[in-house]
Write an enzyme that holds these catalytic residues in place. Sequence first.
Site: not given
Ligand code: NAP
Length: 245
Positions: A152, A156
Amino acid sequence: MAPVAVVTGGSRGIGAACVRLFADRGWRVAVLCEKNAAAAEALCAELRGQGRDAAWQLCDVADEKQVSAAFGWVRERFGPVSALVNNAGISWTGLLQDMTAAEWDRLFAVNVRGAFLCTRAVLPEMISRRQGSIVQISSMWGETGGSCETAYSASKAALIGLTRALAKEAGPSGVRVNCVSPGVIDTEMNRHLTQADLAALAEETPLGRIGQAEEVARAVLFLCGAEAAFITGQVLPVNGGIVIG
Ligand code: NAP
């Protein structure tokens, strides 16, 4: 006509917060997500009920044909794209030696290839219009490296490299490329963490808490808007100070 934003992974979490905020500020929003049609429809219906323009399509961002079809739909339904938010992402937690090659490949396919495919889909039009903003959602682990999140973190970090290189490549054509690097944000991606884990992370954070998806969305909106007209190639941390410098 109001500008158009495409948010990948817009069905929930940080992506859904971006969709809501962009729509609230008058953007027309195309929502892409992999499989959660019900959540995407509920979100878009809620926004349309408020007089906003939002619509969704299922699209696995790792799949070249699906990305091509989805951006064809975006062009027909909405017209030219002014902002692309490459937010779709997946994580994998564990020791690197326990990760299969298939798990590594899938993580990179979604997190990195997905950002490439979606970016490539909008670039020619942005370049010919000499206008557009692309925001990658990286992570603090992409800046510092996270134990038990090696793949991961590597994916990133790749988005940060992509941001910096493409900003140089596309800047002369009027297209800006930036990156938001969230810290620990309260979404389903972190549901595997225990209350004790979350409390420890909050304590480690100078602002004393974990972040909210809306707080990341505000940074994304800023980078896509006119206020950021002279900002490109940058990584904007939204992390409560847990990583500084
Ligand atoms: P999340 O709640 O797990 O939501 C993930 C989203 O990505 C969902 O809309 C999912 O769609 C979509 N997705 C996953 N695989 C996909 C694919 N192959 N094609 C299209 N859409 C896909 O994640 P989040 O926490 O909001 O994270 C969003 C972004 O922020 C990610 O890139 C993550 O790495 C980054 N991030 C998150 C955090 C954190 O602490 N949460 C911190 C740093 C960075 P479905 O609903 O259809 O499954």
